[in-house]
Design a protein around this motif. Structure first.
Motif, PDB file in Angstrom:
ATOM      1  N   ARG A 239      10.484   7.183  -4.000  1.00 42.51           N
ATOM      2  CA  ARG A 239      11.681   7.179  -3.529  1.00 42.51           C
ATOM      3  C   ARG A 239      11.726   6.550  -1.994  1.00 42.51           C
ATOM      4  O   ARG A 239      12.960   5.994  -1.777  1.00 42.51           O
ATOM      5  N   CYS A 240      10.779   6.812  -1.209  1.00 45.94           N
ATOM      6  CA  CYS A 240      11.022   6.281  -0.065  1.00 45.94           C
ATOM      7  C   CYS A 240      10.908   4.680  -0.156  1.00 45.94           C
ATOM      8  O   CYS A 240      11.339   3.960   0.598  1.00 45.94           O
ATOM      9  N   LEU A 241      10.375   4.162  -1.052  1.00 43.64           N
ATOM     10  CA  LEU A 241      10.305   2.719  -1.129  1.00 43.64           C
ATOM     11  C   LEU A 241      11.562   2.115  -1.702  1.00 43.64           C
ATOM     12  O   LEU A 241      12.098   1.137  -1.109  1.00 43.64           O
ATOM     13  N   GLU A 242      12.221   2.938  -2.429  1.00 42.97           N
ATOM     14  CA  GLU A 242      13.841   2.623  -2.802  1.00 42.97           C
ATOM     15  C   GLU A 242      14.694   2.748  -1.540  1.00 42.97           C
ATOM     16  O   GLU A 242      15.487   1.836  -1.189  1.00 42.97           O
ATOM     17  N   ILE A 243      14.523   3.700  -0.679  1.00 41.02           N
ATOM     18  CA  ILE A 243      15.285   3.842   0.410  1.00 41.02           C
ATOM     19  C   ILE A 243      15.107   2.609   1.283  1.00 41.02           C
ATOM     20  O   ILE A 243      15.964   2.095   1.971  1.00 41.02           O
ATOM     21  N   LEU A 244      13.573   2.265   1.687  1.00 40.92           N
ATOM     22  CA  LEU A 244      13.467   1.026   2.369  1.00 40.92           C
ATOM     23  C   LEU A 244      14.112  -0.269   2.031  1.00 40.92           C
ATOM     24  O   LEU A 244      14.642  -0.985   2.832  1.00 40.92           O
ATOM     25  N   GLY A 245      14.346  -0.276   0.335  1.00 44.27           N
ATOM     26  CA  GLY A 245      14.971  -1.278   0.025  1.00 44.27           C
ATOM     27  C   GLY A 245      16.320  -1.411   0.240  1.00 44.27           C
ATOM     28  O   GLY A 245      16.998  -2.566   0.785  1.00 44.27           O
TER      29      GLY A 245
ATOM     30  N   GLN B  10       0.699  -1.178  -0.148  1.00 38.12           N
ATOM     31  CA  GLN B  10      -0.021  -0.171   0.026  1.00 38.12           C
ATOM     32  C   GLN B  10       0.787   1.233  -0.030  1.00 38.12           C
ATOM     33  O   GLN B  10       0.318   2.400   0.014  1.00 38.12           O
ATOM     34  N   ALA B  11       2.290   1.067   0.125  1.00 40.84           N
ATOM     35  CA  ALA B  11       2.946   2.121   0.287  1.00 40.84           C
ATOM     36  C   ALA B  11       2.552   3.323   1.210  1.00 40.84           C
ATOM     37  O   ALA B  11       2.546   4.277   0.988  1.00 40.84           O
ATOM     38  N   ALA B  12       2.628   2.538   2.410  1.00 36.36           N
ATOM     39  CA  ALA B  12       2.181   3.367   3.523  1.00 36.36           C
ATOM     40  C   ALA B  12       2.844   2.864   4.740  1.00 36.36           C
ATOM     41  O   ALA B  12       3.393   1.821   4.869  1.00 36.36           O
TER      42      ALA B  12
END
Length: 409
Positions: A289-295, A266-268
Motif C-alpha cells: 500500500r505504501c508503494l501505491e501511496i508513493l505513486g 527494494q520497497a525500502a
C-alpha cells in the motif's frame, strides 16, 4: 502430442507434502495440496485457510477447517482424517461440524481458550498473566458465564463503565482484550455479525488525556480511521498521514522524506541519521500500500524533491496539515499516538519478538549487552511485520485481519 501424453509417467498423489515451516513461508495466492484432499488456500490478502475436498455420498464436498492461525498443519490433518472417516462410513461431515459448533462456550471458556493458545507465543509470563487477570477481574463478573454468542454491547458497558474514568489505561486494555476474545469466537464459528467492541467508545464518556504520553487511538479503531482518510480524493495530507501510519514513523521523518531516500525496486525507505532521534540511519520496509501511496504522491508532488511537498514545492509539508486533518475528522488522538497504537497492536495481536517490534519503531536498545550483540537491523523480519500491519489497517473486517498470518494473534 497424444503419444507423449500416453507415455508420461502418472504423477503420484501427494502425501503430507506440506511442512509447518513451509506453510508459514507461502505468500503467493493459490491452493497448495498436502495430500488426501487437504489443501491450504492462500488468498490475495495473505490470509491462509485449510480446506478438505472429499466425496460425501457420491458428491464432491469442500469443507473449511479454519485459518492457519487457529489450526496448525498437524491439527488440520487430524481434522481432515476425522471427516474423511465420517464420509467413508456414509456419514455427513458437514452435519457433524454443525453439531460440534452448537456447543457454544461461555465468554469465560472462550477467553481461557484464547489465552491458552496465545500463551505459547508470549515470552513474557507477566504479560500473559496480566492479559487473563484483567478479564478475570472485570469481564468475568459482568458476563463471564454468558454464552459467547450472546455477549452484547450492554454487557461490555457493564464491565467498562466502573473503571473507564477511574482506571483509563486498564479500561482500554480490557476493551481490547474483550474484542480479541469476540474476534476469536467469530473466527471459530461461535458468533456472527460485527464485534460489539468496535463502536463501544460512542457510549462511553471522553477519558482524560494521559499526562506525559501522546494520546493514542486504540489500535482497533485504526482501520476505521484509515478508511475515513480514503473517503475523499487523495491529497498530499491524507497520503502522508496514511504513509505515517503504515510505516509507524515519526511525523518529521515522514514530512521531510525525499524521493532520493526511496528505493522502489527494494520497497525500502532509508532515513538518514541526521533526521533520526537515535542519530543513526534507519531503513523502513514499505508494504504494498505504501508503494501505491508513493505513486499517487508523485503525481501531486509537482517535481518537488520532497515526497509530500508543501504549498511551495521547495519545502516539505507542515506538520499542522496532519493536525488539522485530525481536527477535521474529530478524532481524539495525536499524530504521534499512532506509533503507540502500532506498538499496542504488536503486543496484543502478534507474536513477533519484542526486539523486532522495537526495531520497527527505531527505538534505542537500552541494554548495553543486548546492543553489543545486535549487529543487524532485522530488516527482513520487520518487512514481514509491516506487511501484516498494512493488511490489518487496510481491512474492513477485523476477523480477516486477525487471521492474516501465523504471526498475528
Amino acid at each position: 502430442m497424444g503419444g507423449a501424453t500416453e507415455n508420461r509417467t502418472p504423477k503420484k498423489h501427494p502425501d503430507k507434502a506440506l511442512t509447518a515451516i513451509g506453510v508459514r513461508a507461502l505468500k503467493t495466492p493459490g491452493r497448495y495440496a498436502d495430500g488426501n484432499g487437504l489443501y491450504l488456500k492462500v488468498s490475495k490478502s495473505g490470509a491462509k485457510r485449510w480446506e478438505l475436498r472429499t466425496m460425501v455420498r457420491g458428491k464432491r464436498c469442500d469443507i473449511g477447517l479454519g485459518g492457519l492461525k487457529l489450526v496448525s498443519l498437524a491439527e488440520a490433518r487430524d481434522e481432515a482424517e476425522k471427516y474423511r472417516k465420517i464420509a467413508r462410513n456414509d456419514g455427513d461431515p458437514l452435519a457433524e461440524k454443525r453439531r460440534i459448533r452448537q456447543v457454544v462456550p461461555t465468554f469465560k471458556g472462550a477467553a481461557e481458550s484464547v489465552h491458552k493458545e496465545h500463551a505459547k507465543a508470549w515470552k513474557n509470563g507477566k504479560h500473559s498473566d496480566q492479559w487473563i487477570n484483567t478479564l478475570k477481574s472485570y469481564a468475568y463478573p459482568a458476563f463471564g458465564d454468558r454464552k459467547v454468542d450472546q455477549v452484547l454491547t450492554a454487557d461490555i458497558l457493564k464491565a467498562l463503565t466502573p473503571i473507564w474514568l477511574e482506571k483509563p489505561e486498564t479500561a482500554r486494555r480490557l476493551r481490547q482484550r474483550i474484542g480479541t476474545v469476540l474476534d476469536w469466537a467469530k473466527a471459530a464459528g461461535f458468533r456472527s455479525g460485527d464485534n460489539p467492541v468496535a463502536d463501544i467508545h460512542k457510549a462511553l464518556p471522553r477519558q482524560p488525556e494521559r499526562k506525559g504520553h501522546f494520546t493514542a487511538l486504540p489500535y482497533t479503531d485504526v482501520p476505521a480511521f484509515v478508511r475515513r482518510l480514503r473517503e475523499d480524493a487523495p491529497t498530499s495530507s491524507s497520503l502522508a498521514f496514511e504513509f505515517l501510519i503504515l510505516t509507524a514513523a515519526r511525523t518529521g521523518e515522514v514530512l521531510e522524506a525525499k524521493w532520493s531516500e526511496i528505493d522502489l525496486d527494494q520497497a525500502a525507505w532509508t532515513i538518514p541519521a541526521d533526521r533520526m532521534k537515535a542519530g543513526r540511519e534507519h531503513r523502513v520496509p514499505l508494504p504494498p500500500r505504501c508503494l501505491e501511496i508513493l505513486g499517487q504522491a508523485k503525481e501531486l508532488a509537482a517535481g518537488s524533491e520532497f515526497v509530500f511537498a508543501g504549498r511551495s514545492s521547495g519545502k516539505p509539508m507542515s506538520n499542522m496539515a496532519l493536525l488539522m486533518m485530525i481536527r477535521r475528522l474529530r478524532v481524539d488522538c495525536t499524530v504521534h499516538g499512532f506509533r503507540s497504537a502500532f506498538r499496542d497492536w504488536t503486543s496484543e495481536r502478534t507474536n513477533f519478538a519484542r526486539e523486532i517490534c522495537e526495531a520497527a519503531l527505531a527505538h534505542i536498545v537500552k541494554d548495553k549487552t543486548e546492543a553489543a550483540y545486535r549487529r543487524g537491523d532485522l530488516f527482513e523480519k520487520r518487512r514481514e511485520l509491516m506487511a501484516v500491519w498494512g493488511t490489518f489497517v487496510s481491512t474492513t473486517d477485523a476477523t480477516i485481519a486477525q487471521n492474516t498470518s501465523l504471526k498475528i494473534l
